[in-house]
Design a protein around this motif. Structure first.
Motif, PDB file in Angstrom:
ATOM      1  N   HIS A  29      72.802   4.020 121.154  1.00  0.00           N
ATOM      2  CA  HIS A  29      73.959   3.716 120.297  1.00  0.00           C
ATOM      3  C   HIS A  29      74.024   4.670 119.107  1.00  0.00           C
ATOM      4  CE1 HIS A  29      76.888   1.435 117.973  1.00  0.00           C
ATOM      5  NE2 HIS A  29      76.055   1.472 116.953  1.00  0.00           N
ATOM      6  N   LEU A  30      72.881   4.904 118.458  1.00  0.00           N
ATOM      7  CA  LEU A  30      72.870   5.765 117.276  1.00  0.00           C
ATOM      8  C   LEU A  30      73.129   7.221 117.646  1.00  0.00           C
ATOM      9  CD1 LEU A  30      69.889   4.193 115.270  1.00  0.00           C
ATOM     10  CD2 LEU A  30      72.352   3.918 114.871  1.00  0.00           C
ATOM     11  N   TYR A  31      72.606   7.662 118.785  1.00  0.00           N
ATOM     12  CA  TYR A  31      72.885   9.030 119.234  1.00  0.00           C
ATOM     13  C   TYR A  31      74.359   9.192 119.596  1.00  0.00           C
ATOM     14  CZ  TYR A  31      68.939  12.216 119.241  1.00  0.00           C
ATOM     15  OH  TYR A  31      67.964  13.106 118.846  1.00  0.00           O
ATOM     16  N   THR A  32      74.955   8.150 120.184  1.00  0.00           N
ATOM     17  CA  THR A  32      76.379   8.211 120.492  1.00  0.00           C
ATOM     18  C   THR A  32      77.186   8.431 119.218  1.00  0.00           C
ATOM     19  OG1 THR A  32      76.150   6.783 122.438  1.00  0.00           O
ATOM     20  CG2 THR A  32      78.337   6.933 121.445  1.00  0.00           C
ATOM     21  N   GLU A  33      76.841   7.695 118.180  1.00  0.00           N
ATOM     22  CA  GLU A  33      77.526   7.851 116.891  1.00  0.00           C
ATOM     23  C   GLU A  33      77.319   9.250 116.328  1.00  0.00           C
ATOM     24  OE1 GLU A  33      77.451   5.986 112.348  1.00  0.00           O
ATOM     25  OE2 GLU A  33      76.342   4.987 113.951  1.00  0.00           O
ATOM     26  N   ALA A  34      76.081   9.750 116.403  1.00  0.00           N
ATOM     27  CA  ALA A  34      75.770  11.072 115.862  1.00  0.00           C
ATOM     28  C   ALA A  34      76.535  12.166 116.599  1.00  0.00           C
ATOM     29  CB  ALA A  34      74.261  11.332 115.945  1.00  0.00           C
ATOM     30  N   ILE A  35      76.604  12.071 117.924  1.00  0.00           N
ATOM     31  CA  ILE A  35      77.308  13.088 118.715  1.00  0.00           C
ATOM     32  C   ILE A  35      78.805  13.027 118.441  1.00  0.00           C
ATOM     33  CG2 ILE A  35      77.881  13.840 121.061  1.00  0.00           C
ATOM     34  CD1 ILE A  35      75.069  12.811 121.883  1.00  0.00           C
ATOM     35  N   ARG A  36      79.329  11.815 118.391  1.00  0.00           N
ATOM     36  CA  ARG A  36      80.765  11.667 118.108  1.00  0.00           C
ATOM     37  C   ARG A  36      81.109  12.254 116.749  1.00  0.00           C
ATOM     38  NH1 ARG A  36      83.998   5.907 118.749  1.00  0.00           N
ATOM     39  NH2 ARG A  36      86.101   6.701 118.486  1.00  0.00           N
TER      40      ARG A  36
END
Length: 279
Positions: A29-36
């Motif tokens: 979830h946190l990586y998804t936010e970071a990539i977005r």
């Protein structure tokens, strides 16, 4: 690093310590936010009007720069320090942060035999995954590498000696990518004004959650797009279209009653008796 014994992930105490640290976090979830966030930063939609990283008007070098921005987003979101000798320290262990929008990573000399988080972003499939791996020199491609001495990771080493931080995770699609070419041209045109174009967008994307960045992209280069979105409410209501914004508790409650979770600064357009069905 000096010569040392090759150790598999199970016998690598530093790797296991870092892995344990991540186990207490919602990593995917946190990586998804970071990539977005990194993609939005590179596209700079609020000034350029761009919303698709694969668009021909995005230079390949800009796409590649997503990885550089991601390093800082990961540090910020996970609350990690920027620390030498690599990118950060996790449980006092040096860790390098790498990302690719291709199939491999370039590992710099200073990160040889060190722990690396390697993230793969597949833009065409809208997904990503990450591994934790110690990049032993024996597992890097032979030769001098590129001009900086960087070398890629051998596929067998990645497959057999790395530890997944998380498996494939979906990367949210910018809602503007759901528009047809004709619809996008209308929504992003210089005329008519912002309110009318935002209304068009809400009509076209009814039921889709609209992040703040999308509002800014539609109003690229114009004054206060968020205010214009708020001004669109009354006109939308006359058409039977309700605009909800996650900044308001009332809107969040209305969305929740329809099974929709709205975060701060997120919008959605709904008609009476309908539920959200978009991304």
């Amino acid at each position: 690093m000096p010569e040392h014994v090759l150790a598999g992930p199970d016998d690598d105490t530093e790797l296991q310590a870092v892995l344990s640290w991540f186990s207490s976090h919602p990593v995917a979830h946190l990586y998804t936010e970071a990539i977005r966030n990194s993609i939005d930063y590179v596209l700079d939609g609020g000034r350029t009007g761009r919303f698709d990283l694969m668009s021909p008007d995005v230079h390949p070098g800009e796409r590649a720069s997503v990885g550089a921005k991601l390093e800082y987003e990961v540090l910020r979101i996970f609350g990690l320090p920027k620390a030498k000798p690599l990118d950060t320290l996790i449980t006092n262990v040096p860790v390098d942060i790498k990302a690719t929008i291709g199939d491999n990573w370039t590992i710099p000399t200073e990160a040889h035999c060190q722990l690396c988080i390697c993230t793969q972003i597949q833009l065409k499939k809208n997904r990503h995954r990450s591994w934790l791996v110690r990049t032993h020199r024996s597992w890097l491609y032979r030769g001098k590498g590129n001009g900086d001495g960087k070398r890629g990771i051998a596929v067998d080493a990645r497959n057999n000696w790395s530890v997944p931080l998380y498996d494939w995770a979906d990367l949210p699609v910018n809602p503007l990518r759901h528009l047809s070419e004709e619809q996008a041209a209308q929504v992003l045109a210089r005329k008519p004004g912002q309110v009318k174009r935002l209304l068009m967008m809400f009509r076209f994307l009814e039921g889709h959650v609209i992040p703040r960045n999308v509002i800014l992209t539609v109003g690229a280069g114009r004054y206060d797009p968020m205010r214009r979105a708020r001004q669109a409410r009354d006109t939308a209501a006359k058409e039977g279209l309700t605009l909800l914004c996650g900044d308001r508790a009332e809107s969040r409650d209305q969305a929740a009653a329809r099974g929709i979770t709205l975060q701060n600064s997120e919008w959605i357009a709904l008609r009476d008796g309908t539920d959200g069905g978009g991304e």
